[in-house]
Write an enzyme that holds these catalytic residues in place. Structure first.
Site, PDB file in Angstrom:
ATOM      1  N   ILE A  49      26.362 -26.880 116.583  1.00  0.00           N
ATOM      2  CA  ILE A  49      26.995 -25.826 115.786  1.00  0.00           C
ATOM      3  C   ILE A  49      28.468 -26.136 115.525  1.00  0.00           C
ATOM      4  O   ILE A  49      28.921 -26.135 114.381  1.00  0.00           O
ATOM      5  CB  ILE A  49      26.859 -24.457 116.479  1.00  0.00           C
ATOM      6  CG1 ILE A  49      25.383 -24.156 116.785  1.00  0.00           C
ATOM      7  CG2 ILE A  49      27.462 -23.359 115.601  1.00  0.00           C
ATOM      8  CD1 ILE A  49      24.491 -24.077 115.572  1.00  0.00           C
TER       9      ILE A  49
ATOM     10  N   VAL B 241      23.591 -22.259 107.378  1.00  0.00           N
ATOM     11  CA  VAL B 241      23.418 -20.990 108.085  1.00  0.00           C
ATOM     12  C   VAL B 241      24.753 -20.566 108.686  1.00  0.00           C
ATOM     13  O   VAL B 241      25.385 -21.330 109.420  1.00  0.00           O
ATOM     14  CB  VAL B 241      22.353 -21.120 109.186  1.00  0.00           C
ATOM     15  CG1 VAL B 241      22.237 -19.809 109.963  1.00  0.00           C
ATOM     16  CG2 VAL B 241      21.002 -21.482 108.572  1.00  0.00           C
TER      17      VAL B 241
ATOM     18  N   LYS C 261      29.212  -7.537 121.907  1.00  0.00           N
ATOM     19  CA  LYS C 261      30.460  -7.663 121.160  1.00  0.00           C
ATOM     20  C   LYS C 261      30.204  -8.116 119.722  1.00  0.00           C
ATOM     21  O   LYS C 261      30.793  -7.588 118.772  1.00  0.00           O
ATOM     22  CB  LYS C 261      31.366  -8.681 121.849  1.00  0.00           C
ATOM     23  CG  LYS C 261      32.628  -9.025 121.055  1.00  0.00           C
ATOM     24  CD  LYS C 261      33.298 -10.279 121.558  1.00  0.00           C
ATOM     25  CE  LYS C 261      33.365 -11.304 120.460  1.00  0.00           C
ATOM     26  NZ  LYS C 261      34.261 -12.430 120.753  1.00  0.00           N
ATOM     27  N   ASN C 262      29.307  -9.087 119.556  1.00  0.00           N
ATOM     28  CA  ASN C 262      29.070  -9.653 118.229  1.00  0.00           C
ATOM     29  C   ASN C 262      28.290  -8.724 117.305  1.00  0.00           C
ATOM     30  O   ASN C 262      28.144  -9.011 116.122  1.00  0.00           O
ATOM     31  CB  ASN C 262      28.365 -11.003 118.352  1.00  0.00           C
ATOM     32  CG  ASN C 262      29.281 -12.062 118.945  1.00  0.00           C
ATOM     33  OD1 ASN C 262      30.505 -11.971 118.836  1.00  0.00           O
ATOM     34  ND2 ASN C 262      28.703 -13.064 119.587  1.00  0.00           N
TER      35      ASN C 262
ATOM     36  N   CYS D 277      38.934 -18.175 118.437  1.00  0.00           N
ATOM     37  CA  CYS D 277      38.932 -19.296 119.369  1.00  0.00           C
ATOM     38  C   CYS D 277      39.225 -20.596 118.631  1.00  0.00           C
ATOM     39  O   CYS D 277      38.795 -20.794 117.502  1.00  0.00           O
ATOM     40  CB  CYS D 277      37.579 -19.415 120.074  1.00  0.00           C
ATOM     41  SG  CYS D 277      37.297 -18.196 121.362  1.00  0.00           S
TER      42      CYS D 277
END
Length: 421
Positions: free
Chosen positions: A330, A164, A22-23, A118
């Protein structure tokens, strides 16, 4: 809205074909806006996020043709300034920010609603906008809308990302391929999905070097061609089904995987006691251990352990023989699944970015609520190992990132079914 009923306590055994990533699919679909020629994309997963992105592109004037199962043809030869991407879809999709760069390059101006996705932490768009400004774009934020214009062709730059960022790296790459002159990007995200986008763009005629590294160099071209390209398999989906085998002490064969993309997950699963064997160039077999060993896990950008597998591994560690430490580096708010796992009997204590997971012998079925994409599948995994029946509500989150999950689990003898609310 729908829910998934999971009856736990059964070892999963069978074979699963991993879908396209998907990504990788989303930015490659958006990349079709960079050319007036047809881009044919293969191995496209059938997901709600993909459908939503295609709907956004249609609203921009892109001709979308479903060629066959998993194959689409996109032709952006008729886009204009008189488009209206649907606000309700743009606002719920974080990835919709990517349409800014190609539309700005093709049209000179664009206005879209601020993107969503999300509800995980502060997924800000400031890095995207900083990159666009560096390339020469003028940006204005007003009433939840982003307006951008560029009086002349974007120019090549030397740019180092402050942190990043997968999304911002993709935005900058799409700017650079049609910018005037050369671009050097430093501190880029190195995810395989970004490399996949670059390989697709290169096939379309882009001049890109340093693919898959933190330093990418691009010499802009005046126009891109069409191409025929196949998307890489989904490493997060593969990692999820590997956890499904481990958490149920089962044995599953996964087809259509790329081993090097799964290195961090495979390393952790082997440390937990799972046996993993490579079968050929793109298949592996994973067999779960009778006793699951605890792990220390820290999420970090690729090639380190992915944040998108954190929730799944937490479900696994919930029944490990000992104490595990999971640190989320993250996103600052990606522990919403913890409270639902606790309903099932898990022993988890959150301390800022750190989760201390003390394994229990058994989880127990309960009614739980999915809060986001990866949380939803982590609760399904927990239900597969639990005693009794687990009902996971709000499963629309799952449809964003897992193609035919229920059917794939059923093919491995899982007792799972989808029901309307």
């Amino acid at each position: 809205m729908s829910s998934i009923l999971v009856e736990g306590g059964k070892s999963l055994r069978g074979e699963i074909n991993i879908s396209g990533a998907k990504n990788a699919a989303l930015p490659i679909i958006v990349a079709s806006l960079l050319s007036s020629k047809t881009l044919v994309i293969n191995n496209v997963p059938q997901l709600s996020d993909v459908s939503d992105m295609l709907f956004i592109l249609k609203s921009c004037g892109v001709h979308v043709e479903i060629v066959g199962s998993g194959t689409i043809a996109l032709t952006a030869n008729n886009i204009s300034g008189h488009f209206s991407p649907p606000c309700n879809i743009v606002k719920k999709m974080r990835a919709s920010i990517w349409i800014l760069a190609p539309l700005l390059l093709r049209l000179g101006q664009v206005r879209i609603a601020s993107p969503g996705g999300c509800a995980i932490g502060q997924r800000r768009i400031d890095l995207h906008l900083a990159a666009l400004k560096a390339f020469g774009a003028n940006i204005q934020l007003e009433d939840d809308y982003i307006s951008a214009n560029c009086s002349s062709r974007m120019h090549g730059i030397s740019f180092k990302f402050d942190k990043v960022s997968v999304g911002a790296t993709i935005t900058a790459i799409m700017c650079a391929v049609l910018a005037n002159g050369s671009t050097k990007l430093a501190n880029c995200a190195q995810e395989p999905e970004i490399a996949d986008l670059c390989y697709c763009l290169r096939k379309m005629g882009a001049n890109i070097t340093g693919i898959g590294t933190a330093n990418i160099s691009i010499i802009g071209v005046k126009e891109l061609n069409g191409a025929n390209y196949s998307i890489i398999p989904d490493r997060i989906e593969a990692g999820t089904y590997m956890v499904a085998a481990a958490i149920t002490q089962g044995k599953i064969k996964l087809n259509n995987v790329i081993f090097k993309h799964l290195k961090s997950a495979i390393t952790k699963l082997r440390l937990s006691g799972a046996i993993i064997q490579y079968q050929n160039e793109n298949s592996l077999i994973i067999e779960g251990a009778n006793i699951i060993k605890p792990l220390n896990i820290q999420t970090n950008p690729y090639p380190k352990f992915p944040t998108d597998l954190q929730a799944q591994f937490m479900s696994l560690m919930s029944i490990a023989d000992g104490v595990s430490i999971i640190t989320e580096n993250i996103y600052e708010n990606r522990y919403m699944h913890v409270f639902e796992l606790i309903k099932m009997g898990a022993n988890i204590v959150i301390q800022s970015r750190e989760a201390v997971v003390t394994g229990v012998k058994k989880l127990h079925g309960a009614d739980v609520i999915a809060t986001d994409l990866r949380a939803s599948v982590s609760l399904v995994l927990a239900g597969l190992s639990a005693v009794g029946i687990t009902k996971v509500k709000r499963m629309h989150h799952l449809d964003r990132g897992y193609e035919s999950l229920v059917e794939k689990l059923q093919n491995c003898n899982a007792r799972v079914q989808r029901i309307p609310d």
